[in-house]
Motif scaffolding. Structure first.
Motif, PDB file in Angstrom:
ATOM      1  N   THR A   1       0.832  -1.208   0.000  1.00 40.32           N
ATOM      2  CA  THR A   1       0.000   0.000   0.000  1.00 40.32           C
ATOM      3  C   THR A   1       0.864   1.255   0.000  1.00 40.32           C
ATOM      4  N   GLU A   2       0.292   2.335  -0.493  1.00 39.37           N
ATOM      5  CA  GLU A   2       1.003   3.614  -0.498  1.00 39.37           C
ATOM      6  C   GLU A   2       1.192   4.099   0.934  1.00 39.37           C
ATOM      7  N   GLY A   3       2.373   4.590   1.241  1.00 38.48           N
ATOM      8  CA  GLY A   3       2.708   5.055   2.579  1.00 38.48           C
ATOM      9  C   GLY A   3       3.456   4.003   3.385  1.00 38.48           C
ATOM     10  N   ALA A   4       3.457   2.743   2.905  1.00 39.42           N
ATOM     11  CA  ALA A   4       4.162   1.672   3.615  1.00 39.42           C
ATOM     12  C   ALA A   4       5.647   1.703   3.252  1.00 39.42           C
ATOM     13  N   PRO A   5       6.515   1.173   4.105  1.00 39.63           N
ATOM     14  CA  PRO A   5       7.946   1.105   3.767  1.00 39.63           C
ATOM     15  C   PRO A   5       8.152   0.209   2.547  1.00 39.63           C
ATOM     16  N   ALA A   6       9.008   0.612   1.665  1.00 42.54           N
ATOM     17  CA  ALA A   6       9.302  -0.197   0.478  1.00 42.54           C
ATOM     18  C   ALA A   6      10.039  -1.463   0.897  1.00 42.54           C
ATOM     19  N   PRO A   7       9.608  -2.645   0.433  1.00 36.05           N
ATOM     20  CA  PRO A   7      10.283  -3.899   0.787  1.00 36.05           C
ATOM     21  C   PRO A   7      11.734  -3.892   0.300  1.00 36.05           C
TER      22      PRO A   7
ATOM     23  N   GLY B   1      12.233   6.310   1.632  1.00 33.91           N
ATOM     24  CA  GLY B   1      12.104   4.857   1.535  1.00 33.91           C
ATOM     25  C   GLY B   1      10.691   4.343   1.658  1.00 33.91           C
ATOM     26  N   LYS B   2       9.718   5.241   1.560  1.00 32.24           N
ATOM     27  CA  LYS B   2       8.323   4.822   1.629  1.00 32.24           C
ATOM     28  C   LYS B   2       7.673   4.835   0.248  1.00 32.24           C
ATOM     29  N   VAL B   3       6.652   3.990   0.096  1.00 29.10           N
ATOM     30  CA  VAL B   3       5.941   3.911  -1.182  1.00 29.10           C
ATOM     31  C   VAL B   3       5.057   5.142  -1.351  1.00 29.10           C
ATOM     32  N   ALA B   4       5.346   5.913  -2.419  1.00 32.84           N
ATOM     33  CA  ALA B   4       4.574   7.143  -2.659  1.00 32.84           C
ATOM     34  C   ALA B   4       3.413   6.902  -3.612  1.00 32.84           C
TER      35      ALA B   4
END
Length: 249
Positions: free
Chosen positions: A99-105, A224-227
């Motif tokens: 999901t957007e806002g989550a840390p990128a794996p 490093g978060k999903v934008a």
């Protein structure tokens, strides 16, 4: 008188003998001529039969060849799809939902040209990850070329671009060389990164289901978060849309 009669009789017999000999010789000559003519006729007939047989064989071979070509042409024509190949549809996404806002794996995978690419390599930078189904296929080629074309503009926004698929490193290198791609191409044959980013799922085509790559793009911000996440990507104009999103961060 007796001697004269004998001489006359001798001459008569000599003429008769010569005539008989002449007739015999004539018959022999005629026989030889007839035999020669017969032999010549036989040879001519044999030659004619051989010629006819060769012509017939050549005609049969030509007919067979033409039939073979026609059969191949018909087979080739029948093999062509009547309609354009339908695109696969996604029926079930990966069990991992990003999901957007989550840390990128995190990831650390081999890339074209040797070495590896890790999420840590882009710390403090924006990162564009585009997941494509297969190297050197029409849609994937256009997408990779578009991101390569806009690479300098992405860099100007502080973003790097990386392509990912399940192809081998060798296939990625061939893809890069053939189309002069300048963005890193990551190889993920085990689908670890593909699943972590939700780009691996169940797809359907012609009534059959199979697992495959869902064309997806993920924009990671400098922290490093999903934008942003784009799923079921349509290639035309996509790279430009991602660039605008990177500029807006």
């Amino acid at each position: 008188m007796v001697e004269l009669r004998k001489a006359t009789k001798g001459r008569r017999m000599s003429k008769k003998t010569r005539k008989k000999s002449s007739n015999t010789t004539g018959k022999r000559v005629a026989t030889k001529v007839a035999r020669a003519a017969s032999a010549s006729t036989g040879k001519s007939a044999t030659k004619t039969r051989t010629t006819v047989a060769k012509k017939a064989a050549a005609k049969a071979a030509k007919t067979k060849s033409v039939a073979g070509v026609q059969e191949k042409a018909l087979h080739k024509a029948a093999s062509k799809p009547l309609k354009p190949k339908a695109a696969a549809t996604v029926t079930k996404s990966s069990s991992v939902t990003l999901t957007e806002g989550a840390p990128a794996p995190g990831f650390d995978l081999p890339r074209d040209g040797g070495g590896s690419v890790s999420l840590k390599d882009f710390a403090g930078k924006k990162l564009v990850l585009f997941f494509y189904p297969r190297a050197d296929t029409p849609g994937c080629t256009r997408e990779a070329i578009d991101f390569t074309r806009l690479k300098s503009e992405f860099i100007a926004t502080g973003a790097e671009v990386v392509g990912i698929s399940a192809d081998t490193v060798k296939a990625q290198e061939s893809f890069r060389n053939k189309h002069q791609l300048s963005v890193p191409l990551v190889s993920d044959p085990a689908h670890q990164m593909l699943e972590a980013y939700g780009a691996w799922g169940e797809k359907s085509m012609y009534g059959k289901t199979f697992m495959g790559i869902v064309r997806t793009t993920v924009l990671v911000d400098s922290s490093g978060k999903v934008a942003r996440i784009w799923r079921h990507v349509k290639v035309d104009g996509h790279a430009e849309a991602v660039l605008e999103a990177a500029r807006a961060l």
